[in-house]
Scaffold this motif. Sequence first.
Motif, PDB file in Angstrom:
ATOM      1  N   THR A   1       0.846  -1.194   0.000  1.00 36.66           N
ATOM      2  CA  THR A   1       0.000   0.000   0.000  1.00 36.66           C
ATOM      3  C   THR A   1       0.884   1.248   0.000  1.00 36.66           C
ATOM      4  O   THR A   1       1.776   1.394   0.836  1.00 36.66           O
ATOM      5  CB  THR A   1      -0.918   0.019   1.230  1.00 36.66           C
ATOM      6  OG1 THR A   1      -1.728  -1.160   1.243  1.00 36.66           O
ATOM      7  CG2 THR A   1      -1.817   1.250   1.196  1.00 36.66           C
ATOM      8  N   ASP A   2       0.627   2.113  -0.966  1.00 33.70           N
ATOM      9  CA  ASP A   2       1.381   3.366  -1.069  1.00 33.70           C
ATOM     10  C   ASP A   2       0.646   4.464  -0.301  1.00 33.70           C
ATOM     11  O   ASP A   2      -0.584   4.561  -0.342  1.00 33.70           O
ATOM     12  CB  ASP A   2       1.540   3.772  -2.530  1.00 33.70           C
ATOM     13  CG  ASP A   2       2.288   2.723  -3.332  1.00 33.70           C
ATOM     14  OD1 ASP A   2       3.242   2.152  -2.786  1.00 33.70           O
ATOM     15  OD2 ASP A   2       1.905   2.488  -4.505  1.00 33.70           O
ATOM     16  N   LYS A   3       1.416   5.300   0.390  1.00 31.18           N
ATOM     17  CA  LYS A   3       0.831   6.392   1.162  1.00 31.18           C
ATOM     18  C   LYS A   3       1.438   7.713   0.740  1.00 31.18           C
ATOM     19  O   LYS A   3       2.588   7.786   0.306  1.00 31.18           O
ATOM     20  CB  LYS A   3       1.062   6.178   2.661  1.00 31.18           C
ATOM     21  CG  LYS A   3       0.374   4.939   3.222  1.00 31.18           C
ATOM     22  CD  LYS A   3       0.555   4.824   4.719  1.00 31.18           C
ATOM     23  CE  LYS A   3      -0.173   3.604   5.264  1.00 31.18           C
ATOM     24  NZ  LYS A   3      -0.010   3.474   6.742  1.00 31.18           N
ATOM     25  N   GLY A   4       0.648   8.757   0.835  1.00 23.43           N
ATOM     26  CA  GLY A   4       1.104  10.089   0.470  1.00 23.43           C
ATOM     27  C   GLY A   4       0.279  11.144   1.181  1.00 23.43           C
ATOM     28  O   GLY A   4      -0.610  10.839   1.978  1.00 23.43           O
ATOM     29  N   LYS A   5       0.553  12.412   0.883  1.00 21.46           N
ATOM     30  CA  LYS A   5      -0.162  13.513   1.530  1.00 21.46           C
ATOM     31  C   LYS A   5      -0.390  14.610   0.510  1.00 21.46           C
ATOM     32  O   LYS A   5       0.514  14.968  -0.255  1.00 21.46           O
ATOM     33  CB  LYS A   5       0.629  14.039   2.714  1.00 21.46           C
ATOM     34  CG  LYS A   5      -0.092  15.148   3.483  1.00 21.46           C
ATOM     35  CD  LYS A   5       0.610  15.467   4.797  1.00 21.46           C
ATOM     36  CE  LYS A   5       1.986  16.052   4.568  1.00 21.46           C
ATOM     37  NZ  LYS A   5       2.624  16.505   5.837  1.00 21.46           N
ATOM     38  N   LEU A   6      -1.614  15.103   0.474  1.00 15.80           N
ATOM     39  CA  LEU A   6      -1.999  16.191  -0.417  1.00 15.80           C
ATOM     40  C   LEU A   6      -2.118  17.467   0.415  1.00 15.80           C
ATOM     41  O   LEU A   6      -2.919  17.534   1.356  1.00 15.80           O
ATOM     42  CB  LEU A   6      -3.332  15.882  -1.113  1.00 15.80           C
ATOM     43  CG  LEU A   6      -3.915  16.983  -1.993  1.00 15.80           C
ATOM     44  CD1 LEU A   6      -2.984  17.273  -3.173  1.00 15.80           C
ATOM     45  CD2 LEU A   6      -5.308  16.603  -2.486  1.00 15.80           C
ATOM     46  N   GLY A   7      -1.310  18.467   0.084  1.00 17.02           N
ATOM     47  CA  GLY A   7      -1.341  19.721   0.825  1.00 17.02           C
ATOM     48  C   GLY A   7      -2.060  20.817   0.052  1.00 17.02           C
ATOM     49  O   GLY A   7      -1.819  21.008  -1.141  1.00 17.02           O
ATOM     50  N   LEU A   8      -2.944  21.523   0.730  1.00 17.00           N
ATOM     51  CA  LEU A   8      -3.711  22.625   0.141  1.00 17.00           C
ATOM     52  C   LEU A   8      -3.343  23.912   0.877  1.00 17.00           C
ATOM     53  O   LEU A   8      -3.544  24.030   2.102  1.00 17.00           O
ATOM     54  CB  LEU A   8      -5.217  22.351   0.268  1.00 17.00           C
ATOM     55  CG  LEU A   8      -5.732  21.061  -0.375  1.00 17.00           C
ATOM     56  CD1 LEU A   8      -7.220  20.889  -0.111  1.00 17.00           C
ATOM     57  CD2 LEU A   8      -5.463  21.066  -1.869  1.00 17.00           C
ATOM     58  N   LEU A  26      -3.373  10.410   1.738  1.00 20.69           N
ATOM     59  CA  LEU A  26      -3.745   9.570   0.595  1.00 20.69           C
ATOM     60  C   LEU A  26      -3.187   8.170   0.782  1.00 20.69           C
ATOM     61  O   LEU A  26      -2.027   7.990   1.173  1.00 20.69           O
ATOM     62  CB  LEU A  26      -3.203  10.163  -0.707  1.00 20.69           C
ATOM     63  CG  LEU A  26      -3.637  11.597  -1.041  1.00 20.69           C
ATOM     64  CD1 LEU A  26      -2.965  12.058  -2.334  1.00 20.69           C
ATOM     65  CD2 LEU A  26      -5.145  11.687  -1.163  1.00 20.69           C
ATOM     66  N   CYS A  27      -4.003   7.149   0.498  1.00 16.05           N
ATOM     67  CA  CYS A  27      -3.585   5.744   0.524  1.00 16.05           C
ATOM     68  C   CYS A  27      -4.091   5.060  -0.731  1.00 16.05           C
ATOM     69  O   CYS A  27      -5.222   5.309  -1.171  1.00 16.05           O
ATOM     70  CB  CYS A  27      -4.133   5.028   1.756  1.00 16.05           C
ATOM     71  SG  CYS A  27      -3.483   5.635   3.318  1.00 16.05           S
ATOM     72  N   GLY A  28      -3.305   4.183  -1.318  1.00 18.43           N
ATOM     73  CA  GLY A  28      -3.753   3.499  -2.532  1.00 18.43           C
ATOM     74  C   GLY A  28      -2.771   2.425  -2.957  1.00 18.43           C
ATOM     75  O   GLY A  28      -1.687   2.276  -2.382  1.00 18.43           O
TER      76      GLY A  28
END
Length: 367
Positions: A1-8, A26-28
Amino acid sequence: TDKGKLGLKPQGRKVGGKSFKASIILCGVSGSCDIQMEGLEEVETNRYQMICQQFPAKKLIRFWNKGDMAGFVKINSGGGGVEEDKLDITPSVFLLGSGCIKEVSISYLGQEEDRMCSPVVAIFTGPELVRQVLRRARLLPGAARLSGNPALMGISFTEHFPGEEMVKNREEYSGQLTAVDVKHFYQKTVKHLVTLTMPHRKAEFDKLMLEETLSDTRIDQSIALPPHSTHMTQISHPPYQTHSVGPRPANVSFQPTKFPTPAKNSMQMPNSPPTTDSHLLLIPHHLSLSSGGEAIFRLANQSPQPVHWDLSWPSSKLSISRGAGLLSPHGQAVVCVQAVPGQASWRGQVSVYSDNSVDSLEVEVTT
């Protein structure tokens, strides 16, 4: 499982002299499955036909996963006026790893009298990962109202598939789920419809016997009599006249006579209009669709005899598959109705014609 972060982070805007930002985790899982089918003739997008040359019919379909993730395949009878026990599909459910190939045997065990039937097979394919996500997410609060799609024909995809433990170990999603995640399954699952085309029986007109041509069911020849005249003759048969073919007896005489004047009150058989006393049962009798949406209904034969059926619908409003067929005694057929995309709200009917009867299916399209 890949993880990430979306910053606004809004540019040029501050609250109380301070800038602010928001972060979304984010996970996917990366990758996709691409299941191709060989051995079918494509008629249109996701619709195929398989031509059978003899009875009983047996065909092979080859499935090949050209993607980089495992996929699932589930095959079911799709109706077509054929009893399910006449179709043998082996195997009907299986998983297909990346680069793997599997052959499926489809056998139709019908008889010669079933030539008018056109069995339909529904094939569902999609990523195995989204099927596993469906099994977990459907148990969450609020997921029940998001689960289900008429195009899946009420078929369950949550049962155990052979070999799924090995796939879960390699491609398992370990992140958290919400009820909305059930939608991934319905967005990524593809339905293919395959129609089995039966061989046609050749007409054998040269085998008609002479006695069959002299049947009492032939058209009444009184309509072909010439105008009344006293100057015409006809053959008068002796008391022992016969309809057998052969030399005429020698004592047959030719005498002038008159043709009898047809009775003015002769009975004529009118054409019987269609009635609503039908052996077919429509389930349901009313469909409500959104523009571009799909729904299904069933035709059930309540009689012990085969029943022909034919549909009539406005092609500018609806697309229907399939439009005609033959239902075996107490058999059922599944018909898919799709509203033409981009149209305004509409209400109308689909007429179902069977043996000397007619039924109506109410259809409502909303925008």
